[in-house]
Write a protein that holds these residues in place. Structure first.
Motif, PDB file in Angstrom:
ATOM      1  N   PHE A  65      72.956  -2.117  27.858  1.00 14.53           N
ATOM      2  CA  PHE A  65      71.818  -2.020  26.945  1.00 14.53           C
ATOM      3  C   PHE A  65      70.547  -1.626  27.691  1.00 14.53           C
ATOM      4  N   VAL A  66      70.325  -2.184  28.877  1.00 11.47           N
ATOM      5  CA  VAL A  66      69.147  -1.823  29.676  1.00 11.47           C
ATOM      6  C   VAL A  66      69.191  -0.340  30.027  1.00 11.47           C
ATOM      7  N   ALA A  67      70.368   0.157  30.409  1.00 15.01           N
ATOM      8  CA  ALA A  67      70.508   1.581  30.717  1.00 15.01           C
ATOM      9  C   ALA A  67      70.204   2.433  29.485  1.00 15.01           C
ATOM     10  N   TYR A  68      70.647   1.977  28.323  1.00 14.45           N
ATOM     11  CA  TYR A  68      70.403   2.689  27.062  1.00 14.45           C
ATOM     12  C   TYR A  68      68.902   2.721  26.749  1.00 14.45           C
ATOM     13  N   VAL A  69      68.249   1.567  26.854  1.00 11.62           N
ATOM     14  CA  VAL A  69      66.818   1.463  26.538  1.00 11.62           C
ATOM     15  C   VAL A  69      65.992   2.300  27.507  1.00 11.62           C
ATOM     16  N   ASN A  70      66.323   2.236  28.792  1.00 12.60           N
ATOM     17  CA  ASN A  70      65.574   3.006  29.776  1.00 12.60           C
ATOM     18  C   ASN A  70      65.780   4.506  29.594  1.00 12.60           C
ATOM     19  N   GLY A  71      66.955   4.888  29.134  1.00 15.85           N
ATOM     20  CA  GLY A  71      67.188   6.292  28.825  1.00 15.85           C
ATOM     21  C   GLY A  71      66.334   6.756  27.665  1.00 15.85           C
ATOM     22  N   ASN A 104      63.697  -5.828  32.954  1.00 17.23           N
ATOM     23  CA  ASN A 104      64.230  -4.640  33.611  1.00 17.23           C
ATOM     24  C   ASN A 104      64.025  -3.375  32.791  1.00 17.23           C
ATOM     25  N   SER A 105      63.358  -3.506  31.652  1.00 16.89           N
ATOM     26  CA  SER A 105      63.100  -2.312  30.840  1.00 16.89           C
ATOM     27  C   SER A 105      61.905  -1.563  31.419  1.00 16.89           C
ATOM     28  N   LYS A 106      62.015  -0.245  31.490  1.00 11.84           N
ATOM     29  CA  LYS A 106      60.955   0.570  32.086  1.00 11.84           C
ATOM     30  C   LYS A 106      59.670   0.494  31.272  1.00 11.84           C
ATOM     31  N   GLN A 107      59.779   0.316  29.972  1.00  7.31           N
ATOM     32  CA  GLN A 107      58.587   0.190  29.126  1.00  7.31           C
ATOM     33  C   GLN A 107      57.777  -1.033  29.544  1.00  7.31           C
ATOM     34  N   TYR A 108      58.462  -2.159  29.750  1.00  3.64           N
ATOM     35  CA  TYR A 108      57.787  -3.389  30.165  1.00  3.64           C
ATOM     36  C   TYR A 108      57.204  -3.230  31.575  1.00  3.64           C
ATOM     37  N   LEU A 109      57.997  -2.684  32.488  1.00  2.00           N
ATOM     38  CA  LEU A 109      57.560  -2.552  33.875  1.00  2.00           C
ATOM     39  C   LEU A 109      56.361  -1.618  34.007  1.00  2.00           C
ATOM     40  N   ALA A 110      56.340  -0.538  33.205  1.00  2.00           N
ATOM     41  CA  ALA A 110      55.217   0.402  33.274  1.00  2.00           C
ATOM     42  C   ALA A 110      53.920  -0.267  32.836  1.00  2.00           C
ATOM     43  N   ARG A 111      53.971  -1.016  31.734  1.00  2.00           N
ATOM     44  CA  ARG A 111      52.770  -1.707  31.265  1.00  2.00           C
ATOM     45  C   ARG A 111      52.390  -2.862  32.188  1.00  2.00           C
ATOM     46  N   LEU A 112      53.396  -3.491  32.813  1.00  6.46           N
ATOM     47  CA  LEU A 112      53.122  -4.590  33.728  1.00  6.46           C
ATOM     48  C   LEU A 112      52.372  -4.096  34.956  1.00  6.46           C
ATOM     49  N   GLU A 113      52.685  -2.883  35.404  1.00  6.27           N
ATOM     50  CA  GLU A 113      51.976  -2.319  36.552  1.00  6.27           C
ATOM     51  C   GLU A 113      50.484  -2.163  36.260  1.00  6.27           C
ATOM     52  N   GLN A 114      50.147  -1.732  35.039  1.00  8.96           N
ATOM     53  CA  GLN A 114      48.749  -1.614  34.654  1.00  8.96           C
ATOM     54  C   GLN A 114      48.080  -2.979  34.618  1.00  8.96           C
ATOM     55  N   LEU A 115      48.826  -3.976  34.131  1.00 11.88           N
ATOM     56  CA  LEU A 115      48.300  -5.335  34.077  1.00 11.88           C
ATOM     57  C   LEU A 115      48.037  -5.860  35.489  1.00 11.88           C
ATOM     58  N   LYS A 116      48.937  -5.575  36.416  1.00 13.24           N
ATOM     59  CA  LYS A 116      48.753  -6.003  37.803  1.00 13.24           C
ATOM     60  C   LYS A 116      47.542  -5.318  38.425  1.00 13.24           C
ATOM     61  N   LYS A 117      47.335  -4.049  38.092  1.00 16.70           N
ATOM     62  CA  LYS A 117      46.184  -3.322  38.623  1.00 16.70           C
ATOM     63  C   LYS A 117      44.884  -3.937  38.110  1.00 16.70           C
ATOM     64  N   ASP A 118      44.848  -4.260  36.820  1.00 15.51           N
ATOM     65  CA  ASP A 118      43.651  -4.879  36.252  1.00 15.51           C
ATOM     66  C   ASP A 118      43.403  -6.249  36.876  1.00 15.51           C
ATOM     67  N   LYS A 119      44.480  -6.973  37.167  1.00 18.62           N
ATOM     68  CA  LYS A 119      44.333  -8.279  37.811  1.00 18.62           C
ATOM     69  C   LYS A 119      43.759  -8.113  39.214  1.00 18.62           C
ATOM     70  N   ALA A 120      44.247  -7.118  39.944  1.00 15.77           N
ATOM     71  CA  ALA A 120      43.744  -6.867  41.296  1.00 15.77           C
ATOM     72  C   ALA A 120      42.269  -6.478  41.264  1.00 15.77           C
ATOM     73  N   ASP A 121      41.858  -5.682  40.278  1.00 14.80           N
ATOM     74  CA  ASP A 121      40.448  -5.290  40.146  1.00 14.80           C
ATOM     75  C   ASP A 121      39.576  -6.518  39.867  1.00 14.80           C
ATOM     76  N   ALA A 122      40.063  -7.401  38.994  1.00 10.23           N
ATOM     77  CA  ALA A 122      39.305  -8.610  38.664  1.00 10.23           C
ATOM     78  C   ALA A 122      39.187  -9.519  39.883  1.00 10.23           C
ATOM     79  N   GLU A 123      40.271  -9.630  40.653  1.00 11.99           N
ATOM     80  CA  GLU A 123      40.234 -10.473  41.858  1.00 11.99           C
ATOM     81  C   GLU A 123      39.278  -9.891  42.901  1.00 11.99           C
ATOM     82  N   ALA A 124      39.210  -8.558  42.974  1.00 12.62           N
ATOM     83  CA  ALA A 124      38.275  -7.923  43.912  1.00 12.62           C
ATOM     84  C   ALA A 124      36.829  -8.224  43.514  1.00 12.62           C
ATOM     85  N   HIS A 125      36.567  -8.210  42.205  1.00 13.07           N
ATOM     86  CA  HIS A 125      35.215  -8.530  41.722  1.00 13.07           C
ATOM     87  C   HIS A 125      34.859  -9.982  42.035  1.00 13.07           C
ATOM     88  N   LEU A 126      35.822 -10.878  41.829  1.00 14.61           N
ATOM     89  CA  LEU A 126      35.587 -12.288  42.135  1.00 14.61           C
ATOM     90  C   LEU A 126      35.337 -12.489  43.631  1.00 14.61           C
TER      91      LEU A 126
END
Length: 201
Positions: free
Chosen positions: A182-188, A42-64
């Motif tokens: 703690f999640v609210a603190y980290v996301n802040g 639930n940390s925004k840092q993790y979710l932001a990087r995960l979105e990029q990872l999902k995008k790269d996965k989608a690009d790879a699947e499109a190539h396949l």
């Protein structure tokens, strides 16, 4: 007069402890629990990087998918060409090359994405631990324990025993759970520091 001076002295002493090192006075417990998996996911840092990872996965699947479509086109050619013709042999060779290429790319992509996700989880864990130290000091928390897993997974005896051995606590009162705070603190902190954080690869 002596009683008045004594009251003033006590008030000053209490105030010095409450404001020590700029830490606000708090009645929070000094031993708390944290649901680490939920905090990470639930940390925004993790979710932001995960979105990029999902995008790269989608690009790879499109190539396949493109490679698979090329293979299907070649399969269509093979159905209408004469097996004795040179074009049939060429199309057959191209189909086998694409087949092998697709399998290797799919395997390599899965391994790469898995490594990147593992690196992301480790990075998020390290960042959260750093924030947790500051969070705990500000609230005069002395010990943070992992919250126990409420559900044991199905599996063999070795897996169950391993899961039991990983439990650091078996019960805790809900008032000791700092996960949401703690999640609210980290996301802040992430929102405040986001402009200075470089984008992930």
């Amino acid at each position: 007069m002596r009683l008045f001076l004594l009251l003033v002295l006590c008030a000053c002493t209490t105030g010095s402890f409450a404001g020590e090192a700029g830490v606000p006075a708090t009645s929070a417990p000094d031993h708390v629990v944290l649901r680490l998996d939920e905090a990470i996911r639930n940390s925004k840092q993790y979710l932001a990087r995960l979105e990029q990872l999902k995008k790269d996965k989608a690009d790879a699947e499109a190539h396949l998918k493109q490679l698979e479509e090329q293979g299907q086109v070649l399969n269509g050619k093979l159905e209408v060409l004469s097996p004795a013709s040179d074009k049939f042999a060429q199309a057959q060779e191209e189909r086998e090359i694409i087949k092998v290429k697709t399998e290797l790319l799919a395997k390599r992509t899965r391994a790469l994405l898995d490594r990147r996700h593992g690196a992301l989880l480790k990075e998020s864990y390290d960042i959260l631990r750093g924030h947790l130290a500051t969070f705990a000091k500000e609230r005069r928390i002395k010990l943070v324990t992992l919250a126990p897993n409420p559900d044991m997974p199905n599996g063999g005896s070795n897996e169950i025993l391993m899961q039991l051995g990983m439990q650091t606590a078996l019960y805790y009162d809900a008032s000791l759970d700092i996960t949401e705070a703690f999640v609210a603190y980290v996301n802040g902190r992430f929102a405040a520091e986001a402009p200075a954080v470089p984008a992930g690869p």
